[in-house]
Motif scaffolding. Structure first.
Motif, PDB file in Angstrom:
ATOM      1  N   PRO A 142       3.804   9.474  -8.554  1.00 23.16           N
ATOM      2  CA  PRO A 142       4.007  10.724  -9.298  1.00 23.16           C
ATOM      3  C   PRO A 142       4.448  11.890  -8.420  1.00 23.16           C
ATOM      4  O   PRO A 142       5.109  12.823  -8.901  1.00 23.16           O
ATOM      5  N   THR A 143       4.111  11.852  -7.138  1.00 19.47           N
ATOM      6  CA  THR A 143       4.516  12.921  -6.224  1.00 19.47           C
ATOM      7  C   THR A 143       5.078  12.318  -4.944  1.00 19.47           C
ATOM      8  O   THR A 143       4.724  11.199  -4.563  1.00 19.47           O
ATOM      9  N   ALA A 144       5.940  13.056  -4.286  1.00 18.65           N
ATOM     10  CA  ALA A 144       6.474  12.587  -3.001  1.00 18.65           C
ATOM     11  C   ALA A 144       5.395  12.686  -1.937  1.00 18.65           C
ATOM     12  O   ALA A 144       4.577  13.610  -1.930  1.00 18.65           O
ATOM     13  N   GLY A 145       5.379  11.723  -1.037  1.00 19.35           N
ATOM     14  CA  GLY A 145       4.382  11.754   0.032  1.00 19.35           C
ATOM     15  C   GLY A 145       4.193  10.384   0.635  1.00 19.35           C
ATOM     16  O   GLY A 145       4.826   9.403   0.229  1.00 19.35           O
ATOM     17  N   PRO A 146       3.317  10.293   1.609  1.00 20.42           N
ATOM     18  CA  PRO A 146       3.096   9.015   2.304  1.00 20.42           C
ATOM     19  C   PRO A 146       2.278   8.046   1.461  1.00 20.42           C
ATOM     20  O   PRO A 146       1.370   8.438   0.729  1.00 20.42           O
ATOM     21  N   VAL A 147       2.601   6.769   1.586  1.00 21.39           N
ATOM     22  CA  VAL A 147       1.818   5.708   0.952  1.00 21.39           C
ATOM     23  C   VAL A 147       1.586   4.608   1.984  1.00 21.39           C
ATOM     24  O   VAL A 147       2.338   4.503   2.967  1.00 21.39           O
ATOM     25  N   ALA A 148       0.563   3.835   1.776  1.00 20.12           N
ATOM     26  CA  ALA A 148       0.257   2.713   2.655  1.00 20.12           C
ATOM     27  C   ALA A 148       0.421   1.415   1.878  1.00 20.12           C
ATOM     28  O   ALA A 148       0.070   1.327   0.700  1.00 20.12           O
ATOM     29  N   ILE A 149       0.970   0.412   2.536  1.00 21.42           N
ATOM     30  CA  ILE A 149       1.179  -0.895   1.921  1.00 21.42           C
ATOM     31  C   ILE A 149       0.537  -1.952   2.813  1.00 21.42           C
ATOM     32  O   ILE A 149       0.734  -1.934   4.040  1.00 21.42           O
ATOM     33  N   ALA A 150      -0.236  -2.818   2.223  1.00 16.11           N
ATOM     34  CA  ALA A 150      -0.913  -3.875   2.986  1.00 16.11           C
ATOM     35  C   ALA A 150      -0.629  -5.230   2.353  1.00 16.11           C
ATOM     36  O   ALA A 150      -0.555  -5.356   1.130  1.00 16.11           O
ATOM     37  N   ILE A 151      -0.474  -6.219   3.201  1.00 10.37           N
ATOM     38  CA  ILE A 151      -0.252  -7.605   2.783  1.00 10.37           C
ATOM     39  C   ILE A 151      -1.356  -8.467   3.378  1.00 10.37           C
ATOM     40  O   ILE A 151      -1.663  -8.358   4.565  1.00 10.37           O
ATOM     41  N   THR A 152      -1.971  -9.304   2.541  1.00 11.59           N
ATOM     42  CA  THR A 152      -3.019 -10.202   3.025  1.00 11.59           C
ATOM     43  C   THR A 152      -2.720 -11.628   2.584  1.00 11.59           C
ATOM     44  O   THR A 152      -1.934 -11.862   1.663  1.00 11.59           O
ATOM     45  N   ASN A 153      -3.374 -12.574   3.251  1.00 17.30           N
ATOM     46  CA  ASN A 153      -3.236 -13.966   2.836  1.00 17.30           C
ATOM     47  C   ASN A 153      -4.280 -14.288   1.781  1.00 17.30           C
ATOM     48  O   ASN A 153      -5.037 -13.406   1.336  1.00 17.30           O
ATOM     49  N   GLN A 157      -7.288 -11.930   4.683  1.00 19.32           N
ATOM     50  CA  GLN A 157      -7.012 -11.474   6.048  1.00 19.32           C
ATOM     51  C   GLN A 157      -5.717 -10.674   6.074  1.00 19.32           C
ATOM     52  O   GLN A 157      -4.690 -11.108   5.545  1.00 19.32           O
ATOM     53  N   GLN A 158      -5.769  -9.489   6.687  1.00 22.01           N
ATOM     54  CA  GLN A 158      -4.580  -8.647   6.751  1.00 22.01           C
ATOM     55  C   GLN A 158      -3.504  -9.298   7.621  1.00 22.01           C
ATOM     56  O   GLN A 158      -3.758  -9.707   8.749  1.00 22.01           O
ATOM     57  N   LEU A 159      -2.304  -9.368   7.085  1.00 24.25           N
ATOM     58  CA  LEU A 159      -1.168  -9.910   7.813  1.00 24.25           C
ATOM     59  C   LEU A 159      -0.210  -8.814   8.241  1.00 24.25           C
ATOM     60  O   LEU A 159       0.357  -8.857   9.333  1.00 24.25           O
ATOM     61  N   TYR A 160      -0.057  -7.823   7.366  1.00 25.22           N
ATOM     62  CA  TYR A 160       0.900  -6.754   7.657  1.00 25.22           C
ATOM     63  C   TYR A 160       0.436  -5.488   6.955  1.00 25.22           C
ATOM     64  O   TYR A 160      -0.067  -5.522   5.831  1.00 25.22           O
ATOM     65  N   ALA A 161       0.606  -4.367   7.635  1.00 24.28           N
ATOM     66  CA  ALA A 161       0.268  -3.070   7.044  1.00 24.28           C
ATOM     67  C   ALA A 161       1.234  -2.034   7.590  1.00 24.28           C
ATOM     68  O   ALA A 161       1.610  -2.071   8.772  1.00 24.28           O
ATOM     69  N   THR A 162       1.643  -1.133   6.728  1.00 22.55           N
ATOM     70  CA  THR A 162       2.593  -0.108   7.146  1.00 22.55           C
ATOM     71  C   THR A 162       2.452   1.112   6.249  1.00 22.55           C
ATOM     72  O   THR A 162       1.764   1.069   5.215  1.00 22.55           O
ATOM     73  N   THR A 163       3.082   2.190   6.635  1.00 21.74           N
ATOM     74  CA  THR A 163       3.148   3.390   5.809  1.00 21.74           C
ATOM     75  C   THR A 163       4.606   3.769   5.618  1.00 21.74           C
ATOM     76  O   THR A 163       5.474   3.425   6.427  1.00 21.74           O
ATOM     77  N   MET A 164       4.878   4.450   4.530  1.00 21.99           N
ATOM     78  CA  MET A 164       6.224   4.944   4.262  1.00 21.99           C
ATOM     79  C   MET A 164       6.127   6.228   3.470  1.00 21.99           C
ATOM     80  O   MET A 164       5.096   6.528   2.865  1.00 21.99           O
TER      81      MET A 164
END
Length: 243
Positions: A142-153, A157-164
Protein backbone atom coordinates in the motif's frame (compact mmCIF):
# COMPACT_ATOMS: atom_id res chain seq x y z
CA UNK A 1 12.46 4.73 6.57
CA UNK A 2 15.47 3.86 4.48
CA UNK A 3 16.56 0.51 3.13
CA UNK A 4 19.63 0.72 5.34
CA UNK A 5 17.48 1.01 8.45
CA UNK A 6 15.51 -2.11 7.68
CA UNK A 7 18.73 -3.98 7.00
CA UNK A 8 20.20 -2.87 10.32
CA UNK A 9 16.99 -3.61 12.15
CA UNK A 10 16.35 -7.23 11.17
CA UNK A 11 12.78 -7.29 12.50
CA UNK A 12 11.25 -7.57 9.03
CA UNK A 13 13.77 -10.18 7.91
CA UNK A 14 13.20 -12.21 11.08
CA UNK A 15 9.45 -11.92 10.66
CA UNK A 16 9.67 -12.94 7.00
CA UNK A 17 11.79 -15.98 7.87
CA UNK A 18 9.39 -16.97 10.65
CA UNK A 19 6.42 -16.59 8.32
CA UNK A 20 8.08 -18.64 5.59
CA UNK A 21 8.99 -21.34 8.13
CA UNK A 22 5.39 -21.42 9.36
CA UNK A 23 4.25 -21.76 5.76
CA UNK A 24 6.66 -24.66 5.26
CA UNK A 25 5.27 -26.39 8.33
CA UNK A 26 1.70 -25.87 7.14
CA UNK A 27 2.42 -27.09 3.63
CA UNK A 28 4.25 -30.08 4.99
CA UNK A 29 1.18 -31.33 6.83
CA UNK A 30 -2.05 -32.76 5.58
CA UNK A 31 -0.46 -34.78 2.81
CA UNK A 32 -1.12 -38.12 4.41
CA UNK A 33 -4.30 -39.87 3.44
CA UNK A 34 -6.85 -41.00 5.96
CA UNK A 35 -7.67 -44.63 6.62
CA UNK A 36 -10.18 -46.31 4.40
CA UNK A 37 -13.64 -47.15 5.64
CA UNK A 38 -14.26 -50.41 7.36
CA UNK A 39 -17.01 -51.36 4.88
CA UNK A 40 -17.68 -50.93 1.19
CA UNK A 41 -20.83 -49.03 2.04
CA UNK A 42 -18.88 -46.43 4.02
CA UNK A 43 -16.51 -45.93 1.10
CA UNK A 44 -19.29 -45.69 -1.51
CA UNK A 45 -22.72 -44.37 -0.42
CA UNK A 46 -24.21 -45.29 -3.80
CA UNK A 47 -23.28 -48.95 -3.23
CA UNK A 48 -24.92 -48.81 0.19
CA UNK A 49 -28.09 -47.31 -1.26
CA UNK A 50 -28.24 -49.91 -4.03
CA UNK A 51 -27.78 -52.63 -1.44
CA UNK A 52 -30.63 -51.24 0.65
CA UNK A 53 -32.78 -51.07 -2.48
CA UNK A 54 -32.13 -54.74 -3.25
CA UNK A 55 -32.78 -55.75 0.35
CA UNK A 56 -36.02 -53.78 0.40
CA UNK A 57 -37.21 -55.41 -2.83
CA UNK A 58 -36.36 -58.88 -1.55
CA UNK A 59 -38.20 -58.26 1.74
CA UNK A 60 -41.24 -56.95 -0.11
CA UNK A 61 -41.42 -59.98 -2.40
CA UNK A 62 -40.93 -62.37 0.53
CA UNK A 63 -43.72 -60.60 2.40
CA UNK A 64 -46.08 -60.95 -0.59
CA UNK A 65 -45.26 -64.65 -1.04
CA UNK A 66 -45.83 -65.48 2.61
CA UNK A 67 -48.88 -63.38 3.40
CA UNK A 68 -51.99 -65.20 4.48
CA UNK A 69 -54.65 -65.48 1.72
CA UNK A 70 -57.34 -64.93 4.32
CA UNK A 71 -55.57 -61.92 5.82
CA UNK A 72 -53.64 -60.11 3.09
CA UNK A 73 -51.43 -57.09 3.67
CA UNK A 74 -53.27 -53.87 4.44
CA UNK A 75 -53.72 -51.82 1.26
CA UNK A 76 -52.50 -48.58 2.82
CA UNK A 77 -49.38 -50.27 4.21
CA UNK A 78 -48.65 -51.93 0.87
CA UNK A 79 -49.06 -48.61 -0.97
CA UNK A 80 -46.74 -46.91 1.50
CA UNK A 81 -44.07 -49.55 0.94
CA UNK A 82 -44.39 -49.18 -2.84
CA UNK A 83 -43.90 -45.41 -2.47
CA UNK A 84 -40.74 -46.05 -0.47
CA UNK A 85 -39.61 -48.53 -3.09
CA UNK A 86 -40.13 -45.97 -5.85
CA UNK A 87 -38.32 -43.24 -3.87
CA UNK A 88 -35.25 -45.38 -3.32
CA UNK A 89 -35.16 -46.35 -7.01
CA UNK A 90 -35.41 -42.68 -8.05
CA UNK A 91 -32.63 -41.69 -5.68
CA UNK A 92 -30.34 -44.35 -7.13
CA UNK A 93 -31.05 -43.11 -10.67
CA UNK A 94 -30.44 -39.51 -9.59
CA UNK A 95 -27.12 -40.39 -7.96
CA UNK A 96 -26.05 -42.24 -11.09
CA UNK A 97 -26.87 -39.22 -13.24
CA UNK A 98 -24.98 -36.91 -10.90
CA UNK A 99 -21.95 -39.19 -11.04
CA UNK A 100 -21.98 -39.05 -14.84
CA UNK A 101 -22.36 -35.27 -14.76
CA UNK A 102 -19.40 -34.91 -12.37
CA UNK A 103 -17.27 -37.11 -14.60
CA UNK A 104 -18.14 -35.01 -17.66
CA UNK A 105 -17.36 -31.80 -15.75
CA UNK A 106 -14.00 -33.14 -14.62
CA UNK A 107 -13.18 -34.18 -18.17
CA UNK A 108 -14.00 -30.67 -19.40
CA UNK A 109 -11.83 -29.11 -16.68
CA UNK A 110 -8.98 -31.43 -17.61
CA UNK A 111 -9.20 -30.33 -21.25
CA UNK A 112 -9.36 -26.68 -20.17
CA UNK A 113 -6.37 -27.13 -17.90
CA UNK A 114 -4.41 -28.88 -20.63
CA UNK A 115 -4.76 -25.79 -22.79
CA UNK A 116 -2.78 -23.86 -20.16
CA UNK A 117 0.24 -26.14 -20.45
CA UNK A 118 3.32 -24.21 -21.55
CA UNK A 119 1.79 -20.82 -20.73
CA UNK A 120 2.75 -18.34 -18.02
CA UNK A 121 0.33 -18.63 -15.11
CA UNK A 122 -0.05 -16.44 -12.04
CA UNK A 123 -1.69 -17.95 -8.96
CA UNK A 124 -2.03 -17.24 -5.26
CA UNK A 125 0.21 -19.44 -3.14
CA UNK A 126 2.35 -19.49 -0.02
CA UNK A 127 5.11 -21.24 -1.94
CA UNK A 128 7.31 -20.28 -4.86
CA UNK A 129 8.15 -22.63 -7.72
CA UNK A 130 11.71 -22.59 -9.05
CA UNK A 131 11.70 -23.62 -12.71
CA UNK A 132 14.86 -23.61 -14.77
CA UNK A 133 16.66 -21.88 -11.92
CA UNK A 134 14.18 -19.00 -11.52
CA UNK A 135 11.15 -18.24 -9.38
CA UNK A 136 8.94 -15.14 -9.44
CA UNK A 137 6.51 -13.73 -6.91
CA UNK A 138 4.31 -10.64 -7.04
CA UNK A 139 2.96 -8.57 -4.17
CA UNK A 140 1.12 -5.33 -3.55
CA UNK A 141 2.39 -2.81 -1.03
CA UNK A 142 0.00 0.00 0.00
CA UNK A 143 2.93 2.38 0.52
CA UNK A 144 6.41 2.69 -0.94
CA UNK A 145 9.18 1.48 1.32
CA UNK A 146 11.47 -1.40 2.22
CA UNK A 147 10.22 -4.98 2.42
CA UNK A 148 11.92 -8.20 3.44
CA UNK A 149 11.61 -11.48 1.55
CA UNK A 150 12.61 -14.85 2.98
CA UNK A 151 12.79 -18.29 1.40
CA UNK A 152 12.85 -21.50 3.44
CA UNK A 153 12.93 -25.19 2.70
CA UNK A 154 10.33 -27.74 3.79
CA UNK A 155 12.00 -27.98 7.21
CA UNK A 156 11.66 -24.24 7.82
CA UNK A 157 15.39 -23.62 7.41
CA UNK A 158 16.20 -20.24 5.89
CA UNK A 159 17.81 -20.54 2.48
CA UNK A 160 17.69 -16.97 1.25
CA UNK A 161 16.71 -13.60 2.67
CA UNK A 162 16.90 -10.14 1.19
CA UNK A 163 15.38 -6.67 1.32
CA UNK A 164 14.15 -4.45 -1.48
CA UNK A 165 12.51 -1.07 -1.84
CA UNK A 166 8.94 -1.58 -2.97
CA UNK A 167 6.84 0.93 -4.83
CA UNK A 168 3.29 1.73 -3.80
CA UNK A 169 1.08 -0.75 -5.63
CA UNK A 170 2.11 -3.84 -7.58
CA UNK A 171 5.64 -5.21 -7.31
CA UNK A 172 7.43 -8.19 -8.81
CA UNK A 173 10.50 -9.99 -7.49
CA UNK A 174 12.50 -12.76 -9.14
CA UNK A 175 14.75 -15.22 -7.33
CA UNK A 176 17.66 -16.87 -9.11
CA UNK A 177 17.32 -20.02 -7.01
CA UNK A 178 20.54 -19.41 -5.08
CA UNK A 179 20.95 -19.46 -1.31
CA UNK A 180 22.69 -16.72 0.64
CA UNK A 181 26.04 -18.44 0.05
CA UNK A 182 25.55 -18.24 -3.71
CA UNK A 183 24.96 -21.97 -4.18
CA UNK A 184 22.46 -22.87 -6.86
CA UNK A 185 19.55 -24.83 -5.42
CA UNK A 186 17.65 -27.45 -7.39
CA UNK A 187 14.35 -26.68 -9.09
CA UNK A 188 11.44 -27.36 -6.79
CA UNK A 189 9.01 -25.80 -4.34
CA UNK A 190 10.12 -23.48 -1.54
CA UNK A 191 8.12 -21.60 1.07
CA UNK A 192 8.24 -17.82 0.91
CA UNK A 193 7.10 -14.79 2.89
CA UNK A 194 7.05 -11.06 2.20
CA UNK A 195 7.05 -8.65 5.16
CA UNK A 196 6.89 -4.88 5.30
CA UNK A 197 8.16 -2.89 8.27
CA UNK A 198 5.86 -0.18 9.56
CA UNK A 199 6.93 3.22 10.82
CA UNK A 200 6.41 2.14 14.44
CA UNK A 201 8.74 -0.85 14.01
CA UNK A 202 6.05 -3.49 13.67
CA UNK A 203 5.85 -5.76 10.65
CA UNK A 204 3.02 -6.71 8.32
CA UNK A 205 2.76 -9.72 6.05
CA UNK A 206 2.04 -8.99 2.41
CA UNK A 207 0.10 -11.67 0.51
CA UNK A 208 1.59 -12.60 -2.83
CA UNK A 209 1.06 -14.51 -6.04
CA UNK A 210 3.60 -16.61 -7.92
CA UNK A 211 4.22 -16.74 -11.64
CA UNK A 212 5.52 -19.78 -13.48
CA UNK A 213 5.01 -22.04 -16.46
CA UNK A 214 2.06 -24.44 -16.34
CA UNK A 215 3.37 -27.95 -16.86
CA UNK A 216 0.26 -30.09 -16.41
CA UNK A 217 -3.06 -30.73 -14.67
CA UNK A 218 -4.09 -33.29 -12.08
CA UNK A 219 -7.50 -34.49 -10.95
CA UNK A 220 -7.75 -35.08 -7.21
CA UNK A 221 -10.68 -35.79 -4.90
CA UNK A 222 -10.44 -32.17 -3.75
CA UNK A 223 -10.77 -30.88 -7.33
CA UNK A 224 -8.67 -30.06 -10.35
CA UNK A 225 -5.10 -28.97 -9.67
CA UNK A 226 -2.71 -27.05 -11.92
CA UNK A 227 0.96 -28.00 -11.88
CA UNK A 228 3.71 -25.39 -12.16
CA UNK A 229 6.76 -27.59 -12.09
CA UNK A 230 6.80 -29.15 -8.62
CA UNK A 231 4.20 -26.68 -7.32
CA UNK A 232 0.55 -27.75 -7.41
CA UNK A 233 -2.25 -25.19 -6.94
CA UNK A 234 -6.04 -25.49 -7.20
CA UNK A 235 -7.70 -24.03 -10.28
CA UNK A 236 -9.53 -21.55 -8.04
CA UNK A 237 -6.20 -19.89 -7.11
CA UNK A 238 -5.26 -19.09 -10.72
CA UNK A 239 -5.34 -15.32 -11.24
CA UNK A 240 -4.24 -14.97 -14.85
CA UNK A 241 -2.95 -16.95 -17.83
CA UNK A 242 -0.49 -15.40 -20.27
CA UNK A 243 1.14 -16.57 -23.47
Amino acid sequence: MSLASITQNSAALSAATAAAAASAATNGTGSSTGGTGSTTAAANPLVALSSNFSDFLQMLMTQLKNQSPTSPMDTNEFTSELVQFSGVEQQINTNGSLTSLIQLTQAGETMQGSSMTGKQVTATSTQIAVQNGTGTLNFSDPTAGPVAIAITNSSGQQLYATTMTATAGQNSWSWNGQNNAGTQLPDGVYSAAVMSENANGTTSALPFTVTGTATGVESLSSGMQLEMGALTVPFSSVQSVGN
